[in-house]
Design an enzyme around this catalytic site. Structure first.
Site: not given
Ligand code: BG6
Length: 476
Positions: A42, A130, A160, A164, A217, A222, A318
């Site tokens: 946007r 995600k 993601h 890795k 999250d 993950h 976090k």
């Molecule tokens: C993301 C989360 O998918 O993964 C984030 O939304 C998180 O909150 C991140 O910080 C961590 O990924 P990485 O590759 O930096 O460990």
């Protein structure tokens, strides 16, 4: 010509992850020879001001374009089509990759508008970030929407972590070697820890995180993905479907959570202000009385022949003292103790940073008597040239361009994972008074999480003490 269209192009993910990944593919000539990247959002940008915002390197910038449109409204999609025609010089561009780097609330709307505009063409693919859904029913609904627009072969649900190198290496370590797999079961393994913690807060993502929390999250995708890689059976062959079948089997074997588990084996926390660090409730776009969890630790079980009775402890948070992702496999002690060996063998798979592997075992201390000391054998990825920066997204985007879905999440896996975690979300919703423990930013999370490990007479492994040269990442 190949065109990648990024929805959410003015956002953080595009700038921090997607563009560096695309640039690294470009630099290594791993993108199709003829390509354009069209950012969509946007925010008002021209091609030039978008390039200034991204600050692309070298000639890569000339491939970047921008279209300002509201992805929620159908009107913009005809313009999008026209723009793609102009950029590709084709009457009906087909080799398209849509990337949804938007807030999750748009994941359902965009494909429907793409369909109405006829942009769901046979050679088109779509990558969705995600979390896919926010619980089982919404994920099922989303899967139904995607299935009405695309074939499953065109849908790439990205996690993601699977991109890795070190996550993929879990498979190489387990299945390319003869020595680990015979021990990789309930007869030899006592318990497993999976940790993915970060020393940052939620940055500018308060709006998203409030509706998500650590479970949606990090855990539902993950962390459970890492559990699957650690626990899965070897696929008959390394093909997309055979590999993903094994992932789903792990999810379907997760022991359903009982009320006792929900009460006693899950600890949620939220960081509070400490020193110069703000508390979660002080962050932008976060409610002053928010009960969103920024930390979660839980014990889970896998009900199958290989793992019955072996707990997997997972935790994420976090504002922890350090950023680290690692899996620690605790082996059972020797059945007969002849020496005073201080502890059982452990194998640590360090996914990031200081990527590598450490095996801890006992050796006789030179000299008189029989003193056995714990020693370490370690391998670090530096010896193989190190892990390329931004490898995960680059790898996954390239796989998608080449039509390889192996490292993406299949619809049944997303649903199976939600099926397991939904009771946690329901429980928190129905019991708002369920404990949410504060922990000062920069610490290892609520003290209550330590209790989870007591049955092993142990504490959570402190990742700062694992690899000898890791201290620089710790702020203890
Ligand atoms: C993301 C989360 O998918 O993964 C984030 O939304 C998180 O909150 C991140 O910080 C961590 O990924 P990485 O590759 O930096 O460990």
């Amino acid at each position: 010509m190949f065109a990648m269209i990024i929805f959410g192009a003015s956002g953080d993910l595009t700038k921090r992850k997607l563009m560096p990944a695309l640039y690294s593919l470009y630099k290594e000539q791993r993108l199709p020879e003829q390509f354009v990247v069209l950012g969509v959002a946007r925010t008002h940008y021209t091609d030039e001001s978008f390039r200034e915002h991204i600050q692309p390197e070298e000639t890569f910038g000339t491939h970047l374009h921008y279209l300002s449109m509201d992805p929620e409204q159908p009107e913009g999609y005809a313009l999008l089509d026209q723009r793609l025609q102009a950029l590709t010089g084709e009457a009906q561009p087909d080799n398209l990759l849509f990337y949804l780097a938007t807030p999750p609330s748009l994941y359902g709307v965009i494909p429907q508008h793409l369909k109405s505009a006829g942009l769901n063409r046979p050679d088109t693919r779509i990558i969705v970030e995600k979390p896919f859904g926010y619980n089982l029913p919404s994920a099922q609904q989303l899967n139904a929407v995607y299935a009405s627009v695309f074939e499953e072969r065109q849908i790439y649900r990205i996690d993601h972590f699977l991109g890795k190198e070190t996550a993929q290496n879990i498979l190489a370590m387990r299945f390319a070697n003869g020595i680990f797999e015979p021990l990789w079961n309930r007869n030899y393994i006592d318990y497993v820890e999976v940790t993915a913690v970060e020393n940052l807060g939620i940055e500018q993502r308060g709006g998203y995180y409030e509706g998500s929390g650590a479970l949606r999250d990090m855990v539902q995708n993950h962390l459970i993905q890492l559990v699957a890689l650690t626990a899965m059976e070897p696929p008959a062959r390394f093909t997309a479907d055979l590999f993903r079948n094994e992932v789903v089997k792990v999810y379907e074997s997760l022991t359903p959570l009982t009320t006792e588990d929900l009460n006693e084996h899950i600890v949620r926390g939220q960081y509070t202000a400490a020193g110069a660090k703000a508390g979660y409730r002080d962050e932008q776009n976060v409610a002053a009385d928010s009960r969103t969890e920024t930390y979660i630790a839980m014990k889970i079980g896998i009900d199958n022949w290989r793992w019955n009775g072996v707990p997997f402890y997972i935790r994420t948070g976090k504002q922890m003292p350090t950023k680290v992702t690692e899996i620690v496999v605790h082996f059972r002690e020797a059945p007969h103790r002849m020496f005073s060996y201080p502890g059982a063998n452990t194998l640590i798979l360090r996914l990031q940073p200081n990527e590598g592997m450490v095996l801890k075992f006992g050796m006789k201390q030179p000299g008189s008597g029989f003193n056995v000391k714990q020693v370490e054998m370690d391998f670090t990825y530096d010896r193989l040239g190190g892990i390329p920066v931004g490898d995960a997204y680059a790898r996954l985007i390239e796989d998608c361009i080449q039509g390889d879905p192996t490292l993406f999440t299949r619809s049944d896996a997303v649903e199976a994972s939600w099926r397991f975690f939904d009771p946690v979300l329901d429980y928190w919703k129905e019991h708002p008074e369920a404990p949410l423990y504060g922990y000062p930013a920069g610490t290892w999370g609520p003290l209550e999480s330590e209790a989870l490990m007591h049955e092993h007479d142990a504490d959570w492994t402190n990742p700062c003490k694992n690899l000898t040269h890791t201290e620089e990442y710790c702020e203890l």
